[in-house]
Design a protein around this motif. Structure first.
Motif, mmCIF file in Angstrom:
data_model
loop_
_atom_site.group_PDB
_atom_site.id
_atom_site.type_symbol
_atom_site.label_atom_id
_atom_site.label_comp_id
_atom_site.label_asym_id
_atom_site.label_seq_id
_atom_site.Cartn_x
_atom_site.Cartn_y
_atom_site.Cartn_z
ATOM 1 N N ASP A 158 0.873 -1.178 0.000
ATOM 2 C CA ASP A 158 0.000 0.000 0.000
ATOM 3 C C ASP A 158 0.907 1.224 0.000
ATOM 4 O O ASP A 158 1.678 1.417 0.942
ATOM 5 C CB ASP A 158 -0.903 -0.019 1.239
ATOM 6 N N GLN A 159 0.838 2.026 -1.063
ATOM 7 C CA GLN A 159 1.765 3.140 -1.209
ATOM 8 C C GLN A 159 1.038 4.430 -1.559
ATOM 9 O O GLN A 159 0.098 4.443 -2.340
ATOM 10 C CB GLN A 159 2.789 2.813 -2.308
ATOM 11 N N GLU A 160 1.501 5.517 -0.946
ATOM 12 C CA GLU A 160 0.948 6.838 -1.217
ATOM 13 C C GLU A 160 2.057 7.859 -1.004
ATOM 14 O O GLU A 160 2.585 8.002 0.106
ATOM 15 C CB GLU A 160 -0.232 7.136 -0.292
ATOM 16 N N GLY A 161 2.415 8.547 -2.090
ATOM 17 C CA GLY A 161 3.475 9.539 -1.978
ATOM 18 C C GLY A 161 4.791 8.900 -1.579
ATOM 19 O O GLY A 161 5.241 7.930 -2.157
ATOM 20 N N GLY A 162 5.405 9.460 -0.543
ATOM 21 C CA GLY A 162 6.685 8.937 -0.065
ATOM 22 C C GLY A 162 6.542 7.924 1.040
ATOM 23 O O GLY A 162 7.535 7.552 1.671
ATOM 24 N N GLN A 163 5.315 7.475 1.297
ATOM 25 C CA GLN A 163 5.092 6.504 2.360
ATOM 26 C C GLN A 163 4.494 5.222 1.796
ATOM 27 O O GLN A 163 3.696 5.256 0.854
ATOM 28 C CB GLN A 163 4.153 7.079 3.429
ATOM 29 N N SER A 164 4.898 4.120 2.381
ATOM 30 C CA SER A 164 4.357 2.834 1.935
ATOM 31 C C SER A 164 4.330 1.848 3.099
ATOM 32 O O SER A 164 5.101 1.968 4.055
ATOM 33 C CB SER A 164 5.188 2.262 0.772
ATOM 34 N N VAL A 165 3.429 0.890 2.990
ATOM 35 C CA VAL A 165 3.328 -0.195 3.955
ATOM 36 C C VAL A 165 3.441 -1.500 3.178
ATOM 37 O O VAL A 165 2.706 -1.719 2.216
ATOM 38 C CB VAL A 165 1.994 -0.157 4.735
ATOM 39 N N ILE A 166 4.384 -2.345 3.592
ATOM 40 C CA ILE A 166 4.548 -3.656 2.973
ATOM 41 C C ILE A 166 4.095 -4.716 3.970
ATOM 42 O O ILE A 166 4.582 -4.761 5.104
ATOM 43 C CB ILE A 166 6.005 -3.927 2.559
ATOM 44 N N PHE A 167 3.148 -5.521 3.541
ATOM 45 C CA PHE A 167 2.602 -6.583 4.378
ATOM 46 C C PHE A 167 3.062 -7.929 3.819
ATOM 47 O O PHE A 167 2.800 -8.250 2.663
ATOM 48 C CB PHE A 167 1.076 -6.509 4.393
ATOM 49 N N TYR A 168 3.812 -8.671 4.630
ATOM 50 C CA TYR A 168 4.289 -10.002 4.245
ATOM 51 C C TYR A 168 3.469 -11.065 4.975
ATOM 52 O O TYR A 168 3.169 -10.909 6.167
ATOM 53 C CB TYR A 168 5.755 -10.211 4.631
ATOM 54 N N GLN A 169 3.114 -12.119 4.262
ATOM 55 C CA GLN A 169 2.476 -13.265 4.907
ATOM 56 C C GLN A 169 3.133 -14.544 4.417
ATOM 57 O O GLN A 169 3.168 -14.823 3.215
ATOM 58 C CB GLN A 169 0.970 -13.323 4.620
ATOM 59 N N VAL A 170 3.661 -15.306 5.366
ATOM 60 C CA VAL A 170 4.281 -16.598 5.074
ATOM 61 C C VAL A 170 3.334 -17.689 5.556
ATOM 62 O O VAL A 170 2.936 -17.707 6.724
ATOM 63 C CB VAL A 170 5.651 -16.738 5.772
ATOM 64 N N ASP A 171 2.940 -18.575 4.652
ATOM 65 C CA ASP A 171 2.061 -19.691 4.993
ATOM 66 C C ASP A 171 2.824 -21.003 4.816
ATOM 67 O O ASP A 171 3.444 -21.220 3.766
ATOM 68 C CB ASP A 171 0.830 -19.699 4.087
ATOM 69 N N LEU A 172 2.768 -21.855 5.829
ATOM 70 C CA LEU A 172 3.400 -23.168 5.762
ATOM 71 C C LEU A 172 2.378 -24.249 6.062
ATOM 72 O O LEU A 172 1.447 -24.039 6.854
ATOM 73 C CB LEU A 172 4.557 -23.273 6.756
#
Length: 201
Positions: A158-172
């Motif tokens: 999720d990105q807007e301008g100079g800010q962003s959020v990266i969401f990682y999900q690892v499923d095993l």
């Protein structure tokens, strides 16, 4: 002579400017320290996720009960871990971190994966006719795995301008190779907020 001295002085000045502006500083840090420069998946994420998820799997009530009922140490093989994220992630490093966590747990044995087994079989074949009869290893004597661990790595950005959020999900998932029943499913989520500082003129 004066012209030669002037050229030498100019050369020294240029060299000093180049050295001062293009210098690089390297500092060794603890390999287990948490260092986030870009906000992307890194070695710390790989190690911590592997340790936490393997511990969660082996300590689950269902798996502990099954190990007790088996009456022997189960053998695990790590199958494919697919990177479905938006960025390049060294899946091999993550797999090695999981293998290390499995071995260090002492709760299970684990065998080489399919690509490693192919290389090992080539070596066994090479021993036939080249190694002594006493030391040559026989084909068809491999230990079969009881369970297979597979997984995926996904991201949402999720990105807007100079800010962003990266969401990682690892499923095993841990699956019984004989019955194909899923024995355990787990996930680990990581969320990173990244802010780029505005350039001040």
């Amino acid at each position: 002579m004066r012209k030669l001295l002037t050229i030498l002085a100019l050369g020294c000045s240029l060299c000093m400017v180049a050295c001062s502006s293009g210098g690089k500083s390297v500092t060794r840090i603890d390999e287990k320290s948490t260092t986030d420069l870009s906000g992307k998946w890194n070695d710390t994420d790989s190690r911590l996720v592997a340790d936490e998820m393997i511990t969660s799997c082996l300590s689950s009530a269902r798996i502990e009960k099954m190990i007790g009922e088996m009456g022997k140490t189960p053998t695990v093989v790590i199958g494919k871990v697919r990177n479905k994220s938006h960025e390049h992630i060294s899946v091999e490093t993550f797999v090695k971190d999981m293998e290390r966590a499995l071995l260090n747990s002492g709760a299970v044995d684990f065998v080489a994966n399919s690509s490693e087994r192919a290389e090992l079989r080539e070596e066994v074949m090479d021993q036939r006719g080249n190694a002594t009869e006493e030391t040559a290893k026989a084909l068809g004597m491999e230990s079969g795995a009881d369970w297979m661990l597979t997984g995926t790595i996904n991201t949402i950005v999720d990105q807007e301008g100079g800010q962003s959020v990266i969401f990682y999900q690892v499923d095993l998932e841990l699956t019984d190779l004989q019955s194909h029943k899923k024995l355990w499913m787990g996930d680990k989520k990581i969320k990173k907020f990244i802010s780029k500082d505005s350039v001040k003129l």
